[in-house]
Design a protein around this motif. Structure first.
Motif, mmCIF file in Angstrom:
data_model
loop_
_atom_site.group_PDB
_atom_site.id
_atom_site.type_symbol
_atom_site.label_atom_id
_atom_site.label_comp_id
_atom_site.label_asym_id
_atom_site.label_seq_id
_atom_site.Cartn_x
_atom_site.Cartn_y
_atom_site.Cartn_z
ATOM 1 N N MET A 1 46.426 16.908 40.868
ATOM 2 C CA MET A 1 45.097 16.385 41.556
ATOM 3 C C MET A 1 44.444 15.598 40.767
ATOM 4 O O MET A 1 44.839 15.350 39.462
ATOM 5 C CB MET A 1 43.978 17.797 41.502
ATOM 6 N N GLN B 1 31.504 17.932 49.326
ATOM 7 C CA GLN B 1 32.207 19.048 49.666
ATOM 8 C C GLN B 1 32.474 19.136 51.074
ATOM 9 O O GLN B 1 33.591 19.340 51.742
ATOM 10 C CB GLN B 1 32.091 20.163 48.887
ATOM 11 N N PRO C 1 41.365 18.702 51.136
ATOM 12 C CA PRO C 1 41.212 19.816 50.274
ATOM 13 C C PRO C 1 40.623 19.169 48.876
ATOM 14 O O PRO C 1 41.058 18.145 48.432
ATOM 15 C CB PRO C 1 42.570 20.206 49.886
ATOM 16 N N GLN D 1 38.480 20.433 45.060
ATOM 17 C CA GLN D 1 38.159 21.624 44.255
ATOM 18 C C GLN D 1 37.197 20.957 43.249
ATOM 19 O O GLN D 1 37.310 19.510 42.782
ATOM 20 C CB GLN D 1 39.497 22.252 43.341
ATOM 21 N N PHE E 1 35.852 20.865 39.513
ATOM 22 C CA PHE E 1 36.060 21.172 38.099
ATOM 23 C C PHE E 1 34.861 21.236 37.068
ATOM 24 O O PHE E 1 33.878 20.569 37.432
ATOM 25 C CB PHE E 1 37.185 20.346 37.455
ATOM 26 N N ARG F 1 30.040 17.809 36.778
ATOM 27 C CA ARG F 1 31.302 18.782 37.747
ATOM 28 C C ARG F 1 32.053 17.413 38.193
ATOM 29 O O ARG F 1 31.623 16.144 38.739
ATOM 30 C CB ARG F 1 30.338 19.344 38.693
ATOM 31 N N ILE G 1 34.687 16.405 40.921
ATOM 32 C CA ILE G 1 35.810 16.687 42.258
ATOM 33 C C ILE G 1 37.061 16.273 42.215
ATOM 34 O O ILE G 1 37.016 14.949 42.040
ATOM 35 C CB ILE G 1 34.729 16.194 43.741
#
Length: 77
Positions: free
Chosen positions: A1, A17, A26, A28, A30, A46, A48
């Motif tokens: 990723m 998101q 897709p 996530q 982190f 944060r 992505i």
């Protein structure tokens, strides 16, 4: 990723998101828990993360977000 974007803005994070999901990319987030443990201050943003194969498509979402922020695009389009 690979990292696509980092922010402490919960609205932007949620919107990105949702847009990525709409494009079947897709993603996530982190550092969500690290940010909470730190009292949700701005020190820990944060991130992505997306698959490297989806990075070019995902970067279109960043361009879209920038256009919306400048008022050049309707966020409901």
């Amino acid at each position: 990723m690979v990292e696509l974007f980092r922010t402490n803005d919960p609205v932007l994070l949620s919107w990105m998101q949702a847009r990525l999901a709409a494009l079947d990319v897709p993603a996530q987030v982190f550092d969500m828990h690290a940010s909470f443990m730190d009292g949700n201050v701005l020190a820990i943003q944060r991130r992505i993360m997306v698959d490297e194969d989806d990075l070019a498509l995902a970067k279109r979402v960043i361009v879209e977000a920038e256009e919306i922020a400048r008022g050049e695009r309707d966020p409901l389009d």
